[in-house]
Design an enzyme around this catalytic site. Sequence first.
Site, PDB file in Angstrom:
ATOM      1  N   HIS A   1      22.151   0.269   2.954  1.00 51.33           N
ATOM      2  CA  HIS A   1      23.289   1.159   2.689  1.00 51.33           C
ATOM      3  C   HIS A   1      23.774   0.850   1.274  1.00 51.33           C
ATOM      4  O   HIS A   1      24.141  -0.290   0.967  1.00 51.33           O
ATOM      5  CB  HIS A   1      24.401   0.946   3.713  1.00 51.33           C
ATOM      6  CG  HIS A   1      24.005   1.317   5.101  1.00 51.33           C
ATOM      7  ND1 HIS A   1      24.235   0.511   6.193  1.00 51.33           N
ATOM      8  CD2 HIS A   1      23.371   2.426   5.573  1.00 51.33           C
ATOM      9  CE1 HIS A   1      23.766   1.100   7.284  1.00 51.33           C
ATOM     10  NE2 HIS A   1      23.235   2.254   6.933  1.00 51.33           N
TER      11      HIS A   1
ATOM     12  N   GLU B   1      27.053  -1.229   0.248  1.00 46.46           N
ATOM     13  CA  GLU B   1      27.295  -2.558   0.823  1.00 46.46           C
ATOM     14  C   GLU B   1      26.878  -3.601  -0.213  1.00 46.46           C
ATOM     15  O   GLU B   1      25.780  -4.151  -0.172  1.00 46.46           O
ATOM     16  CB  GLU B   1      26.554  -2.686   2.150  1.00 46.46           C
ATOM     17  CG  GLU B   1      27.092  -1.676   3.178  1.00 46.46           C
ATOM     18  CD  GLU B   1      26.370  -1.707   4.509  1.00 46.46           C
ATOM     19  OE1 GLU B   1      25.445  -2.526   4.674  1.00 46.46           O
ATOM     20  OE2 GLU B   1      26.737  -0.909   5.389  1.00 46.46           O
TER      21      GLU B   1
ATOM     22  N   GLU C   1      25.864  -8.779   9.452  1.00 43.07           N
ATOM     23  CA  GLU C   1      27.047  -8.075   8.960  1.00 43.07           C
ATOM     24  C   GLU C   1      27.983  -9.141   8.391  1.00 43.07           C
ATOM     25  O   GLU C   1      28.532  -9.956   9.127  1.00 43.07           O
ATOM     26  CB  GLU C   1      27.728  -7.303  10.087  1.00 43.07           C
ATOM     27  CG  GLU C   1      26.860  -6.212  10.698  1.00 43.07           C
ATOM     28  CD  GLU C   1      26.723  -4.986   9.806  1.00 43.07           C
ATOM     29  OE1 GLU C   1      27.444  -4.908   8.782  1.00 43.07           O
ATOM     30  OE2 GLU C   1      25.904  -4.098  10.126  1.00 43.07           O
TER      31      GLU C   1
END
Length: 349
Positions: A70, A73, A229
């Site tokens: 992404h 990010e 994450e």
Amino acid sequence: MTSSADSGRDAAWLDDFLALTLAGDAPPAEAGECAARAVRWRWLGDGLLRLEPADAAQRMQSVLVSAGVHGDETAPIELLSTLVRDIARGALPLRCRLLVALGNPGAMRAGERYLDDDLNRLFGGRHAQLAASREAPRAAQLEAAAALFFSTAGRARGARWHIDMHTAIRTSVFEQFALLPHTGEPPTRTMFEWLGEAQIAAVLLHTTKGSTFSHFTAQACGALACTLELGKVMPFGANDLSRFAPADAAVRRLVSGRRDAPRGALPRAFTVVDQITKQSDALELFVANDVPNFTPFARGTLLARDGDYRYAVRHEQERIVFPNPSVKPGLRAGLLVIETTRDTHAALA
């Protein structure tokens, strides 16, 4: 014959792999040496770089580390670029075959999550269904690069790794957590211990096959794969990278072959029990924008409505992860998980 000085000039761009990628440039040579000739490198295309020790052994681990699937990010992208710099300078020894992938350079350059479609929903061949998407050829390129890289890797357990680093749109009850792809086998103690070393607080266990990059490498390449994450989406240059120091240190120990890490507590485990799928643009998600990932809801709580579709909590308690009503119809608008720490730890292979 290439001189040491020529080799050093050709490898100078490794000091800022991110800058080269954001500029859309190619290096002056496609292959060379760095780290005082201790490391061989090969540029494989936009955002793709292979590094390996000059004296690489046949049974050496093969590690893929990716970020930027992404494009917005940014923290993991910056961490990965710094990792490349330190290996190239000889500041970090390299004791594995390493493939570095900045996943979506086009979206990175645009400062967007993606250009047309979520790249992390296009793996496992799903890109073929969206041939007009600007992300589709990139998904195919990443699949091919990973498959080729792992095709010459050892097959012993732990010989193949893939760490795919992300940040989340929302804050989280557990600031840093991991997702493990479904493979049909119990998760491994090796992976859980490494995640504990990285001070990852929680692990989400998928129960069906998916179309993410880590699902592809686990299923098609036999890698020990995870999605990390590591915090919240921020612009380039606005990240406090010290917040990610334990995870960064764990990645560095993995690629440098160090075994001196203090053992951390095993992360808590949460298993997916359902998902909210967006049926149409009429979806109502009854989860406020400031509700963190892993927020618990009690049995009977109505979380979503979309025409005739309803989602209400069925278990005594379910936690929501990645609630996002803005996805395209047909895609996941939220995952529901329950805690399974005791059973998961007992079953680690």
